[in-house]
Design a protein around this motif. Structure first.
Motif, PDB file in Angstrom:
ATOM      1  N   ARG A  17       0.807  -1.226   0.000  1.00 42.48           N
ATOM      2  CA  ARG A  17       0.000   0.000   0.000  1.00 42.48           C
ATOM      3  C   ARG A  17       0.840   1.276   0.000  1.00 42.48           C
ATOM      4  O   ARG A  17       0.447   2.277  -0.580  1.00 42.48           O
ATOM      5  N   ASP A  21      -0.587   2.909  -5.766  1.00 42.38           N
ATOM      6  CA  ASP A  21      -2.010   3.087  -5.476  1.00 42.38           C
ATOM      7  C   ASP A  21      -2.777   1.790  -5.734  1.00 42.38           C
ATOM      8  O   ASP A  21      -2.258   0.829  -6.296  1.00 42.38           O
ATOM      9  N   SER A 188     -11.046   2.007  -3.208  1.00 35.19           N
ATOM     10  CA  SER A 188      -9.821   2.784  -3.047  1.00 35.19           C
ATOM     11  C   SER A 188      -9.382   3.417  -4.359  1.00 35.19           C
ATOM     12  O   SER A 188      -8.777   4.483  -4.369  1.00 35.19           O
TER      13      SER A 188
END
Length: 531
Positions: A17, A21, A188
């Motif tokens: 992480r 991305d 995300s």
């Protein structure tokens, strides 16, 4: 069910992480989870084919020892490898097994090249895995500045994943956990998520609709011409009783996402013979063109208002020619719709997610919409809440299409106000889903929710399908009780008067010096009251 499995799989990405991305590190984690699944499935198959008990061989270590023992025995080696190819359609050399690599990772002897060789072995020896691991770039500088740093990064991920038993769950748990990861990455990844994921509850709603009345079918086919991760069409299996004979046909332009769909279907137990997937441009070149090219159901969530060539030559294309006009270059929405509809069986049902603009925009889109309505092809229009899909906050609509209808009426459902807000995204619940399906099956008027419009009504509206023209969701304000308002005002004034009196009396009782006399007089003047 698998909450802990889901979370542990997602936590395994911690080492990635901070380096890239979500749209990038998903390829590494999902690829490694898939490779672990293949390795662990192979070891379990070895135990079963050897006639041994999984209770006796209850760890990956014991299973690997059994596998190596069989391979060392020249009399059984070839038979075992052939059996594995017959049963699970592949084999993996023991030194490339995920568990073996994880042991090396824990001992500090793991080398990335061994993992790379494992990928190469599968992709070069077994057609179903060809190109599947191409997006896992083990030489990427994002994993680390040099080989040692990259080795450390992947070592940590492998060590985390090795602790997870991906095979000890019933049903589609590992496949569902994989979809959980995809949804988390979609959340995300933001805008990029639209390339590979349709929210679960929307997928379920569409799958329920296209399978209504088809639950007992022995063979059922589904087609998605913009399949992303394959999650949308996979939902069909929840509503067909005999899932062994569901035929999945899908196409995807993005190669990375195409590979993701292949892994997703394999993890959900879809056999190779039931999977017909293609990496290509849906609009510029029709696919499939060989039998079968029409399907029992079509499910699509294509990119909204995408650009396409809209070349005049497409007027000779059997997908578009009968509608007289082509979707405009700047908005391919109707091109996707007509492509999917062309590949629908005469007895099938199609559900497609599109932006609201397709319901009312004019020009070429208006002409295509009118032709579809005159043919009775549009069966229902369902207005969805805004901010439901990753990457866009616009409200969308799900259009349901059927062929060879005797009627030309259209059911309108306004579900735009039914949602729960969660984080930055609106979500549908099972309750909302059931309400939509009930309205869809009842196919009649429900106050402020659904309306069955005749063809003549639609014609009077100049073939404009904007939902508020048909479903009135206006809520009248309750009449104001002026007597009640007057009584409240009177009560407030009495309270104000009492407060003024209390303040006046309090200030009057204060002891003050000569220099404060003017301030006190001013305050008393402000709070002066009449009995």
């Amino acid at each position: 069910m698998s909450t802990s499995l889901n979370q542990r799989l997602f936590n395994a990405a911690d080492a990635l992480r901070s380096k890239m991305d979500a749209s990038e590190y998903k390829d590494y984690l999902l690829g490694l989870v898939f490779y672990k699944y293949l390795s662990d499935q192979l070891l379990q198959t070895v135990v079963e084919q050897a006639g041994e008990s999984l209770k006796d061989y209850d760890t990956l270590e014991k299973q690997e020892e059994l596998y190596r023992a069989f391979l060392k025995d020249e009399s059984s080696k070839d038979d075992l490898i052939q059996t594995l190819k017959d049963v699970i359609s592949y084999d993996i050399e023991p030194d490339y097994l995920f568990h073996h690599l994880a042991k090396q990772a824990k001992q500090g002897t793991f080398q990335l090249n061994a993992l790379h060789k494992g990928f190469i072995y599968l992709t070069t020896n077994f057609e179903q895995f060809e190109g599947l691991f191409d997006d896992i770039d083990l030489t990427s500088r994002k994993l680390g500045q040099d080989d040692q740093q990259r080795n450390i990064t992947i070592t940590e991920v492998i060590k985390q994943l090795d602790e997870i038993d991906v095979l000890s769950h019933d049903g589609d748990v590992v496949g569902d956990a994989y979809e959980y990861l995809i949804s988390e990455f979609a959340s995300s990844a933001g805008k990029k998520a639209g390339e590979f994921y349709t929210p679960k509850m929307v997928s379920k709603m569409m799958a329920r609709i296209v399978t209504l009345g088809e639950e007992d079918r022995k063979i059922f086919s589904v087609y998605d011409a913009a399949m992303g991760s394959g999650s949308l069409m996979l939902n069909v299996k929840d509503y067909i009783k005999d899932t062994r004979n569901i035929k999945y046909h899908g196409q995807e332009l993005n190669t990375t996402t195409y590979n993701l769909a292949r892994m997703n279907l394999i993890l959900h137990g879809v056999d190779d013979e039931n999977m017909n997937l293609n990496n290509g441009d849906t609009l510029n070149k029709d696919w499939p063109t060989d039998e079968p090219y029409v399907f029992d159901s079509v499910l699509m969530n294509p990119p909204y208002s995408a650009k396409w060539s809209s070349d005049d030559s497409f007027m000779e294309d059997s997908r578009f020619m009968r509608y007289g006009r082509l979707a405009p270059k700047s908005k391919a929405d109707f091109a996707f719709l007509l492509h999917g509809f062309y590949h629908l069986k005469d007895t099938g049902t199609m559900a497609i997610v599109l932006p609201h603009g397709i319901l009312f925009r004019g020009g070429a889109e208006g002409a295509i919409r009118q032709k579809l309505l005159e043919d009775g092809s549009i069966y229902a229009v369902i207005g969805m809440p805004s901010n439901l899909f990753f990457g866009t906050s616009i409200p969308t609509t799900v259009v349901i299409l059927k062929k060879n209808r005797t009627d030309r009426d259209v059911l309108f459902i306004d579900a735009s106000n039914d949602f729960e807000k969660e984080r930055n995204q609106n979500k549908l619940t099972e309750k909302h889903l059931d309400k939509i399906i009930e309205a869809y099956t009842d196919r009649d008027f429900k106050d402020k929710y659904s309306y069955l419009a005749s063809f003549d009504e639609i014609k009077e509206n100049e073939f404009n399908l904007n939902i508020p023209r048909y479903v009135d969701t206006f809520e009248e304000e309750e009449p104001v009780d002026m007597d009640h308002v007057g009584a409240e005002i009177k009560e407030i004034r009495e309270e104000q008067k009492q407060l003024q009196k209390e303040l006046y009396d309090t200030i009057s009782e204060l002891t003050y010096s000569k220099e404060d006399e003017d301030w006190i007089k001013g305050a008393l003047e402000v709070f002066k009251y009449e009995d």
